[in-house]
Motif scaffolding. Sequence first.
Motif, PDB file in Angstrom:
ATOM      1  N   GLY A 261      -8.047   1.019   7.727  1.00  0.00           N
ATOM      2  CA  GLY A 261      -6.936   1.279   6.829  1.00  0.00           C
ATOM      3  C   GLY A 261      -7.102   0.467   5.560  1.00  0.00           C
ATOM      4  O   GLY A 261      -7.962  -0.413   5.461  1.00  0.00           O
ATOM      5  N   ALA A 262      -6.260   0.778   4.579  1.00  0.00           N
ATOM      6  CA  ALA A 262      -6.337   0.102   3.284  1.00  0.00           C
ATOM      7  C   ALA A 262      -6.004  -1.378   3.403  1.00  0.00           C
ATOM      8  O   ALA A 262      -5.339  -1.811   4.359  1.00  0.00           O
ATOM      9  N   ILE A 263      -6.445  -2.164   2.435  1.00  0.00           N
ATOM     10  CA  ILE A 263      -6.141  -3.594   2.412  1.00  0.00           C
ATOM     11  C   ILE A 263      -4.633  -3.821   2.437  1.00  0.00           C
ATOM     12  O   ILE A 263      -4.135  -4.728   3.104  1.00  0.00           O
ATOM     13  N   SER A 264      -3.905  -2.975   1.727  1.00  0.00           N
ATOM     14  CA  SER A 264      -2.442  -3.123   1.654  1.00  0.00           C
ATOM     15  C   SER A 264      -1.759  -2.926   2.998  1.00  0.00           C
ATOM     16  O   SER A 264      -0.610  -3.312   3.185  1.00  0.00           O
ATOM     17  N   GLU A 265      -2.468  -2.346   3.965  1.00  0.00           N
ATOM     18  CA  GLU A 265      -1.907  -2.118   5.306  1.00  0.00           C
ATOM     19  C   GLU A 265      -2.208  -3.266   6.266  1.00  0.00           C
ATOM     20  O   GLU A 265      -1.738  -3.258   7.409  1.00  0.00           O
ATOM     21  N   GLN A 266      -2.985  -4.237   5.818  1.00  0.00           N
ATOM     22  CA  GLN A 266      -3.363  -5.353   6.684  1.00  0.00           C
ATOM     23  C   GLN A 266      -2.253  -6.405   6.707  1.00  0.00           C
ATOM     24  O   GLN A 266      -1.331  -6.375   5.896  1.00  0.00           O
ATOM     25  N   ASN A 267      -2.361  -7.344   7.656  1.00  0.00           N
ATOM     26  CA  ASN A 267      -1.357  -8.406   7.716  1.00  0.00           C
ATOM     27  C   ASN A 267      -1.502  -9.361   6.530  1.00  0.00           C
ATOM     28  O   ASN A 267      -2.467  -9.301   5.779  1.00  0.00           O
ATOM     29  N   GLU A 268      -0.524 -10.233   6.371  1.00  0.00           N
ATOM     30  CA  GLU A 268      -0.461 -11.106   5.200  1.00  0.00           C
ATOM     31  C   GLU A 268      -1.701 -11.989   5.061  1.00  0.00           C
ATOM     32  O   GLU A 268      -2.207 -12.205   3.956  1.00  0.00           O
ATOM     33  N   VAL A 269      -2.205 -12.481   6.182  1.00  0.00           N
ATOM     34  CA  VAL A 269      -3.357 -13.389   6.128  1.00  0.00           C
ATOM     35  C   VAL A 269      -4.602 -12.649   5.633  1.00  0.00           C
ATOM     36  O   VAL A 269      -5.350 -13.158   4.789  1.00  0.00           O
ATOM     37  N   VAL A 270      -4.828 -11.451   6.139  1.00  0.00           N
ATOM     38  CA  VAL A 270      -5.999 -10.666   5.721  1.00  0.00           C
ATOM     39  C   VAL A 270      -5.859 -10.242   4.261  1.00  0.00           C
ATOM     40  O   VAL A 270      -6.836 -10.279   3.497  1.00  0.00           O
ATOM     41  N   GLN A 271      -4.654  -9.861   3.850  1.00  0.00           N
ATOM     42  CA  GLN A 271      -4.437  -9.525   2.439  1.00  0.00           C
ATOM     43  C   GLN A 271      -4.722 -10.726   1.542  1.00  0.00           C
ATOM     44  O   GLN A 271      -5.299 -10.584   0.455  1.00  0.00           O
ATOM     45  N   THR A 272      -4.334 -11.917   2.004  1.00  0.00           N
ATOM     46  CA  THR A 272      -4.599 -13.140   1.233  1.00  0.00           C
ATOM     47  C   THR A 272      -6.098 -13.384   1.121  1.00  0.00           C
ATOM     48  O   THR A 272      -6.596 -13.819   0.071  1.00  0.00           O
ATOM     49  N   TRP A 273      -6.833 -13.100   2.199  1.00  0.00           N
ATOM     50  CA  TRP A 273      -8.297 -13.221   2.186  1.00  0.00           C
ATOM     51  C   TRP A 273      -8.900 -12.332   1.089  1.00  0.00           C
ATOM     52  O   TRP A 273      -9.706 -12.786   0.273  1.00  0.00           O
ATOM     53  N   PHE A 274      -8.479 -11.087   1.031  1.00  0.00           N
ATOM     54  CA  PHE A 274      -9.041 -10.176   0.035  1.00  0.00           C
ATOM     55  C   PHE A 274      -8.589 -10.537  -1.377  1.00  0.00           C
ATOM     56  O   PHE A 274      -9.358 -10.376  -2.334  1.00  0.00           O
ATOM     57  N   ASP A 275      -7.365 -11.024  -1.518  1.00  0.00           N
ATOM     58  CA  ASP A 275      -6.926 -11.515  -2.828  1.00  0.00           C
ATOM     59  C   ASP A 275      -7.881 -12.596  -3.324  1.00  0.00           C
ATOM     60  O   ASP A 275      -8.260 -12.637  -4.498  1.00  0.00           O
ATOM     61  N   PHE A 276      -8.277 -13.479  -2.408  1.00  0.00           N
ATOM     62  CA  PHE A 276      -9.195 -14.564  -2.745  1.00  0.00           C
ATOM     63  C   PHE A 276     -10.594 -14.030  -3.058  1.00  0.00           C
ATOM     64  O   PHE A 276     -11.204 -14.415  -4.060  1.00  0.00           O
ATOM     65  N   VAL A 277     -11.107 -13.140  -2.216  1.00  0.00           N
ATOM     66  CA  VAL A 277     -12.466 -12.609  -2.402  1.00  0.00           C
ATOM     67  C   VAL A 277     -12.605 -11.919  -3.763  1.00  0.00           C
ATOM     68  O   VAL A 277     -13.616 -12.086  -4.456  1.00  0.00           O
ATOM     69  N   TYR A 278     -11.583 -11.183  -4.166  1.00  0.00           N
ATOM     70  CA  TYR A 278     -11.646 -10.455  -5.428  1.00  0.00           C
ATOM     71  C   TYR A 278     -11.210 -11.291  -6.637  1.00  0.00           C
ATOM     72  O   TYR A 278     -11.342 -10.851  -7.772  1.00  0.00           O
ATOM     73  N   SER A 279     -10.710 -12.486  -6.390  1.00  0.00           N
ATOM     74  CA  SER A 279     -10.277 -13.350  -7.489  1.00  0.00           C
ATOM     75  C   SER A 279     -11.489 -13.921  -8.225  1.00  0.00           C
ATOM     76  O   SER A 279     -12.631 -13.831  -7.762  1.00  0.00           O
ATOM     77  N   ALA A 280     -11.234 -14.535  -9.379  1.00  0.00           N
ATOM     78  CA  ALA A 280     -12.311 -15.175 -10.133  1.00  0.00           C
ATOM     79  C   ALA A 280     -12.994 -16.250  -9.290  1.00  0.00           C
ATOM     80  O   ALA A 280     -14.218 -16.418  -9.344  1.00  0.00           O
ATOM     81  N   GLU A 281     -12.213 -16.950  -8.475  1.00  0.00           N
ATOM     82  CA  GLU A 281     -12.765 -18.009  -7.621  1.00  0.00           C
ATOM     83  C   GLU A 281     -13.696 -17.423  -6.566  1.00  0.00           C
ATOM     84  O   GLU A 281     -14.789 -17.943  -6.315  1.00  0.00           O
TER      85      GLU A 281
END
Length: 295
Positions: A261-281
């Motif tokens: 499923g889409a990233i937006s359908e994942q739990n908060e922790v997994v969504q936070t992981w992808f936010d980090f992976v795609y961030s500048a950091e």
Amino acid sequence: MRKIIEFQKILAMAGACVLMMGSLTACGGNETNNSSAVGNAGNSVASNEEISGTIQIVGSTSMEKFSNALREVFMEKYPEVTVNAEFVGSGAGIEAVVSGTADVGNSSRNLKEDELKAGAVENIVAIDGIAVCADPTNTVEGLEKQQLIDIYTGKITNWSEVGGVDAPIVVVGREAGSGTRGAFEELLGIEDACAYANELDSTGAVMAKVAATPGAIGYVSLDALDDSVIALKLDGAEATAENIKADAYFLARPFVMATKGAISEQNEVVQTWFDFVYSAEGQDVAARVGLITVE
């Protein structure tokens, strides 16, 4: 008497004004304090310590260096989150995420049609080059694309045929199901046509085999390349991130972190992981391990 009364009225009015001004000042002070409190509350809501849980990542051995570098930075940033990773191959990673035994399935190739139909979603997190390497005593500096195809399909079997010494070519590759193998064969158009002498189950094993075997040739993830082998130029271009960005080096593939499923359908922790992976950091981590970043 009238003057005294009028003077008293003036004093009373002045006092009322002073009281009103003090009241307004006090209200202003309270508003400032309240704003500060709201700001502090907003900061506490965004606190990294409030994100907690576990993320299970399974998949590509080629993505081990990248994934471990991401894990280290992420867990320092979110100390209440544990990121576990198992590197067992791209196919196994996609199977794990589809079956629900993993949150993220690492794949060093694009997802197949049947994997997409099963619910896996392809999230490309970086671009990797595939380096073609030879043992350190090899005198050949580079190969043309057709020469590489002919070597891996068994049409060219001696290094003397491509400008090297008279020595047999030992063709080394990855096992069936490997994302690196799948991408390599697909990019060259030689799926199910390779004549391997050795099929190994990890990037490290390929590196070690090529380094220790005279006449060997193999392929590994660009970020895993080290001085134990020599990297061959392809069509005159070195295996570098700059050449891949310029489309001068043709062996490149995506690094995928698949989800069910889409990233937006994942739990908060997994969504936070992808936010980090795609961030500048997170993308800076990709660049530091030799990968090409994504927008």
